[in-house]
Every structure is written in C-alpha cells, then in structure tokens.
Design an enzyme around this catalytic site. Structure first.
Site, PDB file in Angstrom:
ATOM      1  N   ASP A 387      36.823  43.892  52.308  1.00 31.06           N
ATOM      2  CA  ASP A 387      35.853  42.887  52.765  1.00 31.06           C
ATOM      3  C   ASP A 387      34.783  42.618  51.705  1.00 31.06           C
ATOM      4  OD1 ASP A 387      34.283  45.195  52.873  1.00 31.06           O
ATOM      5  OD2 ASP A 387      34.451  45.382  55.044  1.00 31.06           O
ATOM      6  N   ASP A 439      48.393  50.205  46.150  1.00 33.31           N
ATOM      7  CA  ASP A 439      48.170  51.401  46.945  1.00 33.31           C
ATOM      8  C   ASP A 439      47.257  52.353  46.175  1.00 33.31           C
ATOM      9  OD1 ASP A 439      49.067  53.367  49.162  1.00 33.31           O
ATOM     10  OD2 ASP A 439      49.496  54.439  47.301  1.00 33.31           O
ATOM     11  N   ASP A 457      36.563  53.715  51.136  1.00 32.97           N
ATOM     12  CA  ASP A 457      36.245  52.796  52.230  1.00 32.97           C
ATOM     13  C   ASP A 457      37.557  52.423  52.910  1.00 32.97           C
ATOM     14  OD1 ASP A 457      34.950  51.087  53.932  1.00 32.97           O
ATOM     15  OD2 ASP A 457      34.578  49.519  52.445  1.00 32.97           O
TER      16      ASP A 457
END
EC number: 2.5.1.16
Length: 595
Positions: A387, A439, A457
C-alpha cells in the site's frame, strides 16, 4: 454402423465433460474451505481424501443400480449433481455467515461443512460405471467405437508397454481396448483439463462463486444433451441398442422412466445457471458482499456494527476487500457510537483502518527509525507494504529503501486509488526507492545487499501460503542480510489472545539466530477522548546486543509519546519448552491463527 459409432463417441464426450466437472468441484470446495477456515494444505488434503473415499463408495454401490436403466440413472445423477453442488457451496458459505450459538460443538460445524464434498464425490462415483456399462453394451462386437479412438488407444498402449518393459516383464496383447479402458482414458484427460482450466482460467478470471455455477451448468447441459441425443435426435440404430441403453424398446424410454418433473427441474436449473453465468460479475459481487458484510458484522457483539462493502478486487495472490464500518450500538468506547470509517482486508485479516492507519505505521517505521541513523547511507528493506504507506513514512528520513512485495497487481491498484493515495502521498515516486515485485524469501536468497533495518509489513499468519514468511529459514535469511548493527522489526499478534502462535513465533525467530528483542506498542488517542490507547504490538529483533531506544535522540513520534518509550529495553529472546519451531520443511501449524 456410423450411428452406433457416433453414439459411442457422444458417450465418451460426456465422459470428458462430467470428469472435468467432477475434478473441478473438488478444487472449488478445497479453495472455499481454505477461504472459510484457513490452512491450505490441511483443507486440500482433507477434501481430496473425503472426495476419493466417497467416490469409491459411489462406484461400489453403482452395481446396485438397475442394469435395465443405465441411461435413466445417468440422467438422474447429472441432475442431482447440478442441484447439489451449488447448494453445498452456499451451505458452506452460510455456515460462516450466521452467528452460531456457542453451545454448538465446533466438530459438528466441521462435519457439516464437509458434507457437500462427500455428497458430490458419492454422486460422481456413479458416473464412470454407468458410462462404462453403456459404452460396453454398445461395443460388444468391437466395432462401434470410432476407429480413431482405437488407433489412438493402440498407439498410447504401445508407447506405455515399451516404457513399462524397461523395468517390468510385460506381454503385449492384441485387440481393441475394453469400454472401461477407453472410458478411463477420457476420464483422466477430462480431469487433467479440469485442473489446468481451473488454475489458469476459471479461478483467476471468474472466482469461486461463478465457477461453481459454470460447473453446475455443464452438468445440467450434459444431462439435457444426453436426453436429447438418445431420445430423438440420433436414436440408437436398433431396438436392441435402445433396450441396452434405456431398458425399453420404444424411442422414448428415458422420458418415460424418469419423472417428467425431473426433466422440468433440469430445464429450470439450466436456465437459472445460464442467467447467473451470463451475469457472473453482478452475481459474484452481490453474493460475496452479502457474505462478507455478515461475516465482518459477526466479529462484533450483536447489533454493534454495520458493514457495507465498497470495493473488492481479487489478484493472483489475494482478495482485497474495502468496506465502511459504522458503530451502531455498544462498542469499546461510547465515543465510537455512530462513527464510520473505511477499512481494508486482505483475505480474512484486517490490514488497515482509517482510525489506526497512522499509528500502525508510526509503530512499524517511526519507532525503529530511532534505533538507526537517518540519511541516504542508511539502507532499509521493506518486505510487503504494497500500500506504499510505510514507504511514505521512510521518505521523511531520506533513507535508501529497497521494497519487495509479491503482488504487483495490488501495488499498481494502490498507486492511484484515492483511498490509498491519501495515506501514501505518491510515495512510489520517491527517488531513493527501488521496488521489486517478488517473493520476499526468494529475494533475500538472491540479493547480496545488507541492510541497517528490515521492516516486515506482511499479512497475518492466517493461511498455509504464508508459512514461509513465518519460518526459521526466512528469518535466518533476514539475519544474514543485516549490517553489524542491523535490526529486524515486525508487528505481532497479542500474546494474550494468541498464546500458541506467540510461542511458536518467538521460538522460530530465536532458532533463526536472533537473541535479543525489544517489544513495544504503537500508541494513539484513537477516539479523541484525551486518553492514549495502545494500538498495535511490535517487536524489534537483533542477533546480538544493540543500543537502547533513546527518547532524547528519537523521532518526533517517539518524543511525542516519550512516557511510553522511555523505559523500553532490549531483552533476551525467550525459548518455550515443548514448542516446535516453524520450518519450511517441517511446518508448525500453531503459528497460524484463526481470525
């Protein structure tokens, strides 16, 4: 002869279709149960086991079906599958949408939620024997199966025997394949195609809800095509063939043996499912919204919360849900009553709410930035954080940031969405930022960079797919890429609420080489009542001694809440006896939580 060959070919095409549906039903139920209850490996293993067990029971009991009515029983089976499969899907969703009284044993709910798997497997077990009998009856003289099928079967057989001859003593047998071998071949091909189409098309493009109706529609259409083809359009070439298929010598035995009401039901199901599939986006949105809204409201006391889904998007890796929640009754604080805010969920875990978005990232970024220098020479790795909000907080310290997140689609969505832009302020344009869509574990295996600060996060440990990010191997890789004074920071579930997870988590981090920890909370006056509340739990980990958290030299946030951070000290990472470490090759499912 051409009519009988065509009829047999039609039966083999039906074999392919019903096998396709049968296998994909198994995948849909496995994924649905994973979404509802978590644990990808657990749900898939149990679902596959129950499915094949019930498949075997159905196949064994198929011998008790009337041999004079193979066709009628096949029709009944397809209609029942078309009706039962979507109903079972909705049953599982319903069990997770309503408030279940505490007196109901969890084991009972577990059993009921898996009944649809058993029923669909049981019905699917009838299909192959019925089709095999019908193909055998039409192929008694060895001439009615299309020649190309036999030629293909002969070539495959020759190749297989040659391979088997490398290790085993084999004997080549001449002659045509039996009906069973031909039907089995089509069954396996249908299963393989079902797996590929589901993984590459149905699930990623349509989603679970439309897929279950697509499969039910195929079953209903297969039933109608079977009736239409063998009752008029291309009737068997002789009365004897008709008697073998349907137990009657008249050209309408199937309609006569099967209740006409069942035929009408099949037509209604076909029309209904066709309508749902034609409008699959609307159906998916409305059904999923109803479920999600009810599920989220059920997490609060009755009448305390009203939820409205505002946006949904499914990426390759996760389901992002935006919703507005409004306190309508008794909440944790009277100041919340009537208050509304936007929230984000990734899967079943809450990721972000407006009331604590800042405080969460204050804890994730601003507190640990008090442990390291500020400036371009300081290198920070952010794992997750698609985000971009953590990046915005780091930008204020002018540090160099490497950002790794698996979900490129989600990152692109949040770049331009007004809700997220409010929080990240176009942080993706930061000139000291390098973002990689990969990943996190693989990235650490491939990079040679060292970091002064690593921020995790990442989503909560709610699913098997996330076990890697909570594994000894992952944390060890993080430790290997820390500088001499480097620190790893991650948010954490409450040890009081999730004690088993906490013990497995701490033991795993300790086994990866981290010996010191600095636990702390993020703080904020969330409801503006003048009282400071703790919002989120965090841990800083290090493989050795580190400087204590200095309030005097800390960030503006740490100084604002100096009374909360002045006594934060590093402690030894504890080790809990009898609690197994979570490893990629030996997972400890206690690290997963049920949200």
């Amino acid at each position: 002869m051409s009519d009988t060959r065509t009829a047999t070919a039609a039966l083999l095409v039906l074999t392919f279709v019903v096998s396709f549906c049968s296998f994909v039903y198994e995948f849909v139920y496995s994924e649905l149960l994973t979404v509802m209850y978590g644990g990808t490996v657990t749900q898939y293993v149990i679902t596959v086991g129950l499915y094949f067990f019930s498949l075997g029971v159905g196949a064994a009991l198929s011998d008790d079906l009337n041999p004079e009515d193979y066709g009628g029983n096949f029709f009944r089976t397809e209609v029942l599958l078309a009706a039962v499969a979507p109903a079972g899907f909705l049953l599982i969703v319903g069990l997770n949408s309503v408030r279940v009284p505490r007196a109901v044993p969890p084991e009972l709910l577990w059993t009921v939620a898996r009944l649809p798997v058993i029923v669909v497997g049981f019905l699917s077990g009838f299909e192959l024997p019925l089709l095999t009998h019908m193909v055998d009856d039409r192929d008694d003289d060895g001439t009615t199966t299309p020649v190309w099928i036999h030629r293909l079967g002969d070539r495959l057989h020759d190749w297989t025997v040659t391979c088997l001859g490398i290790f085993w003593n084999v004997e080549r047998k001449e002659g045509r394949r039996s009906g069973l071998s031909v039907v089995l071949a089509m069954d396996y091909v249908g299963g393989l195609c079902g797996a590929v189409v589901y993984a590459r098309l149905l699930y990623p493009k349509l989603g679970l809800i439309p897929t279950i109706f697509v499969l039910a529609l195929l079953n209903a259409v297969a039933a109608l095509a079977f009736v239409g083809y063998f009752s008029g359009w291309s009737w068997p070439s002789s009365d004897n063939d008709a008697r073998r298929l349907f137990g009657d010598s008249t050209p309408t035995p199937l309609v006569g043996r099967v209740p006409k009401t069942l035929l009408v039901v099949c037509l209604l199901l076909t029309a209904s499912y066709a309508g749902v599939v034609a409008n699959h986006e609307t159906a998916d949105e409305r059904l999923s919204e109803l479920y999600l809204e009810q599920q989220i409201e059920n997490e609060y006391p009755p009448g305390a919360m009203s939820v409205e889904i505002t946006d949904q998007e499914t990426t390759r890796y996760q389901h992002a849900i935006r919703y507005e929640r409004t306190w309508t009754g008794t909440g944790p604080n009277p100041h919340f009553t009537g208050r509304s805010e936007q929230c984000l969920r990734l899967g079943s875990a809450v990721q972000l709410c407006e009331s604590w978005a800042d405080s969460y990232h204050n804890g994730l970024v601003d507190v640990p930035m008090s442990l390291v220098d500020h400036g371009p020479e300081t290198k920070v790795l952010v794992v997750g954080g698609g985000d971009w909000i953590a990046i915005d907080h780091l930008r204020q310290y002018n540090v160099t940031v490497d950002h790794v997140d698996l979900d490129a689609q989600f990152m692109n969505m949040t770049k331009h969405d007004p809700f997220f832009r409010h929080w990240h302020d176009d942080a993706y344009e930061y000139d000291r930022l390098q973002t990689t869509a990969a990943d996190g574990y693989r990235y650490l295996q491939q990079t040679n960079e060292t970091y002064d600060l690593v921020l995790l996060d990442v989503p909560g440990a709610t699913d098997d797919d996330l076990l890697t990010l909570y594994s000894k191997e992952f944390y060890r890789s993080v430790g290997q890429h820390l500088s001499d004074d480097g620190v790893m920071v991650t948010w954490a579930y409450s040890a009081d609420r999730y004690p088993e997870h906490h013990k497995a988590f701490v033991n795993t981090v300790g086994a990866a080489g981290f010996t010191r920890q600095l636990p702390y909370w993020a703080w904020e006056d969330i409801d503006s009542d003048g009282e400071t509340e703790r919002v989120e739990r965090f841990y800083a980990f290090a493989p050795g001694d580190r400087q204590p958290l200095s309030v005097a030299d800390g960030t503006a946030y740490v100084q604002q809440y100096r009374d909360r951070y002045h006594d934060r000290q590093w402690h030894r990472v504890p080790r809990y006896r009898g609690v197994r470490v979570n490893s990629i090759f030996h997972p400890n499912y206690d690290v997963l939580v049920d949200t």
